[in-house]
Motif scaffolding. Sequence first.
Motif, PDB file in Angstrom:
ATOM      1  N   ASP A 100       0.811  -1.217   0.000  1.00 23.61           N
ATOM      2  CA  ASP A 100       0.000   0.000   0.000  1.00 23.61           C
ATOM      3  C   ASP A 100       0.847   1.270   0.000  1.00 23.61           C
ATOM      4  O   ASP A 100       0.327   2.373   0.176  1.00 23.61           O
ATOM      5  CB  ASP A 100      -0.996   0.007   1.163  1.00 23.61           C
ATOM      6  CG  ASP A 100      -0.326  -0.083   2.523  1.00 23.61           C
ATOM      7  OD1 ASP A 100       0.912  -0.217   2.588  1.00 23.61           O
ATOM      8  OD2 ASP A 100      -1.057  -0.018   3.535  1.00 23.61           O
ATOM      9  N   LYS A 266       5.009   5.261   4.243  1.00 23.97           N
ATOM     10  CA  LYS A 266       4.138   5.788   5.293  1.00 23.97           C
ATOM     11  C   LYS A 266       4.917   6.489   6.399  1.00 23.97           C
ATOM     12  O   LYS A 266       4.325   7.193   7.223  1.00 23.97           O
ATOM     13  CB  LYS A 266       3.294   4.643   5.857  1.00 23.97           C
ATOM     14  CG  LYS A 266       2.143   4.244   4.945  1.00 23.97           C
ATOM     15  CD  LYS A 266       1.397   3.019   5.418  1.00 23.97           C
ATOM     16  CE  LYS A 266       2.143   1.750   5.078  1.00 23.97           C
ATOM     17  NZ  LYS A 266       1.331   0.525   5.288  1.00 23.97           N
ATOM     18  N   VAL A 273       0.440  14.361   9.561  1.00 25.26           N
ATOM     19  CA  VAL A 273      -0.270  13.687   8.475  1.00 25.26           C
ATOM     20  C   VAL A 273       0.729  12.957   7.592  1.00 25.26           C
ATOM     21  O   VAL A 273       1.789  13.497   7.264  1.00 25.26           O
ATOM     22  CB  VAL A 273      -1.066  14.712   7.624  1.00 25.26           C
ATOM     23  CG1 VAL A 273      -1.766  14.015   6.464  1.00 25.26           C
ATOM     24  CG2 VAL A 273      -2.057  15.468   8.477  1.00 25.26           C
ATOM     25  N   THR A 274       0.404  11.727   7.203  1.00 24.54           N
ATOM     26  CA  THR A 274       1.296  11.000   6.301  1.00 24.54           C
ATOM     27  C   THR A 274       1.071  11.445   4.864  1.00 24.54           C
ATOM     28  O   THR A 274      -0.076  11.636   4.436  1.00 24.54           O
ATOM     29  CB  THR A 274       1.072   9.476   6.383  1.00 24.54           C
ATOM     30  OG1 THR A 274      -0.235   9.165   5.889  1.00 24.54           O
ATOM     31  CG2 THR A 274       1.226   8.972   7.815  1.00 24.54           C
ATOM     32  N   ASN A 276       1.566   9.570   2.434  1.00 26.07           N
ATOM     33  CA  ASN A 276       0.940   8.405   1.815  1.00 26.07           C
ATOM     34  C   ASN A 276      -0.577   8.561   1.771  1.00 26.07           C
ATOM     35  O   ASN A 276      -1.222   8.275   0.757  1.00 26.07           O
ATOM     36  CB  ASN A 276       1.335   7.139   2.588  1.00 26.07           C
ATOM     37  CG  ASN A 276       0.742   5.874   2.005  1.00 26.07           C
ATOM     38  OD1 ASN A 276      -0.423   5.561   2.217  1.00 26.07           O
ATOM     39  ND2 ASN A 276       1.548   5.138   1.259  1.00 26.07           N
ATOM     40  N   SER A 277      -1.161   9.045   2.866  1.00 25.53           N
ATOM     41  CA  SER A 277      -2.617   9.206   2.919  1.00 25.53           C
ATOM     42  C   SER A 277      -3.084  10.314   1.987  1.00 25.53           C
ATOM     43  O   SER A 277      -4.149  10.203   1.364  1.00 25.53           O
ATOM     44  CB  SER A 277      -3.069   9.497   4.355  1.00 25.53           C
ATOM     45  OG  SER A 277      -2.586  10.762   4.804  1.00 25.53           O
ATOM     46  N   ALA A 280      -2.812   8.981  -1.577  1.00 28.58           N
ATOM     47  CA  ALA A 280      -3.877   8.001  -1.794  1.00 28.58           C
ATOM     48  C   ALA A 280      -5.198   8.712  -2.075  1.00 28.58           C
ATOM     49  O   ALA A 280      -5.970   8.299  -2.948  1.00 28.58           O
ATOM     50  CB  ALA A 280      -4.010   7.093  -0.576  1.00 28.58           C
ATOM     51  N   ARG A 281      -5.455   9.798  -1.346  1.00 32.05           N
ATOM     52  CA  ARG A 281      -6.689  10.563  -1.555  1.00 32.05           C
ATOM     53  C   ARG A 281      -6.693  11.220  -2.926  1.00 32.05           C
ATOM     54  O   ARG A 281      -7.692  11.193  -3.644  1.00 32.05           O
ATOM     55  CB  ARG A 281      -6.819  11.632  -0.466  1.00 32.05           C
ATOM     56  CG  ARG A 281      -8.148  12.406  -0.508  1.00 32.05           C
ATOM     57  CD  ARG A 281      -9.300  11.486  -0.123  1.00 32.05           C
ATOM     58  NE  ARG A 281     -10.543  12.221   0.078  1.00 32.05           N
ATOM     59  CZ  ARG A 281     -11.428  12.515  -0.878  1.00 32.05           C
ATOM     60  NH1 ARG A 281     -11.188  12.140  -2.119  1.00 32.05           N
ATOM     61  NH2 ARG A 281     -12.533  13.172  -0.607  1.00 32.05           N
TER      62      ARG A 281
END
Length: 404
Positions: A100, A266, A273-274, A276-277, A280-281
């Motif tokens: 991921d 990550k 805040v990562t 990665n997130s 991904a968004r």
Amino acid sequence: MFKINDNYLKLPGSYLFSTIGKKVAAYKEANPDKEIISLGIGDVTQPLCPAVIEAMHGAVEEMSQAATFHGYAPDLGYEFLRRAIADNDYKARGVEIALDEIFVSDGAKSDSGNIVDIFAQDNIIAVTDPVYPVYVDSNAMSGKTGDYLKDKECWSKVIYMPCTAENNFVPEIPAQTPDIIYICCPNNPTGTTLKKDELQKWVDYANQNGAIIIYDAAYEAYISEEDVPHTIYECQGAKTCAIEMRSFSKNAGFTGTRLGFTVVPKEIVSQGVTLNSLWARRHGTKFNGAPYIIQRAGEAVYSPEGRAQTGEQIAYYMNNAKTIRDGLTQMGYTVFGGVNAPYIWLQTPDKMKSWDFFDLLLERANVVGTPGSGFGPSGEGYFRLTAFGSADNTAKALDRISAI
């Protein structure tokens, strides 16, 4: 009344390769009898290898049956491809990358342009100079580069790190601290690279200063020297400060089929805040995924047959690079690159301006290359040739250049 993004109005002229295309088209129209050989844009010429074609045919057949049909791809890409990437590009080199943390896309160019979305407007970027134009232009489009200074051919808020023969094309730590650092290694356009200890210094610097490295490894497959890292994650601490982008365009000839991926560990965190997130968004919102057929083709690149066959293609292009490098050296040119990358970076003769040298080659040799100044201020006085042509055209182009 609607308003436009006026950052686009600050951009100088058209995209570099669009300008070249227009100049070549005008020359062809005026000289229809001339045969033009292009060693300019980095587009491959060899067909997709048999293992890839077989995988594509199989995937097409799957798409014709209800039981095996595939619609939208998963946000991050199909697991079969991400697992092949994690195992072959990273685990095989002693690097653990989670599935991921891998985001499959339609190419490194798209990702390098889109990554700016997740960074704040006031980030200061640093680029090696010369530089792949997309890094700077995409930041300019989003308003992160200040004003374009036409007399200096650079942007007011961009930190340029000169890479020339004088410093062996190794960027030096800048006096001003950047927030985002772009590194392409092996480098486009110079064809040069960084040794592991040189790259480690940048990783240490980024971690010490809270900066992020956008690392473009599109030409990793062409590395031939032992002390050159194949991924930035071979450097200690890179997973807390580096995003890596890869492409199937040059290692497997996917320029026309489009496939790439970006790795966002990550461990990279800002303001709690990562990244990665955030990626991904952004990825899930603005991208619908590379086609199933193409992802199956990408998986085949990692098969034993695929690795052997794409390896033969890489050797073919690197033999072209050696031909160009050796030929130009014998003609008296000062030449760099062509050892760990399919690009030759040469100094223009007699301190000729790079666009003047472009015109000279086009008009007297009917050969197209890329002016160094199109890659940034430090590219003036240099010129890029690619090794992606056919062997016959590469040899023919050298004969023409030698006759000037």
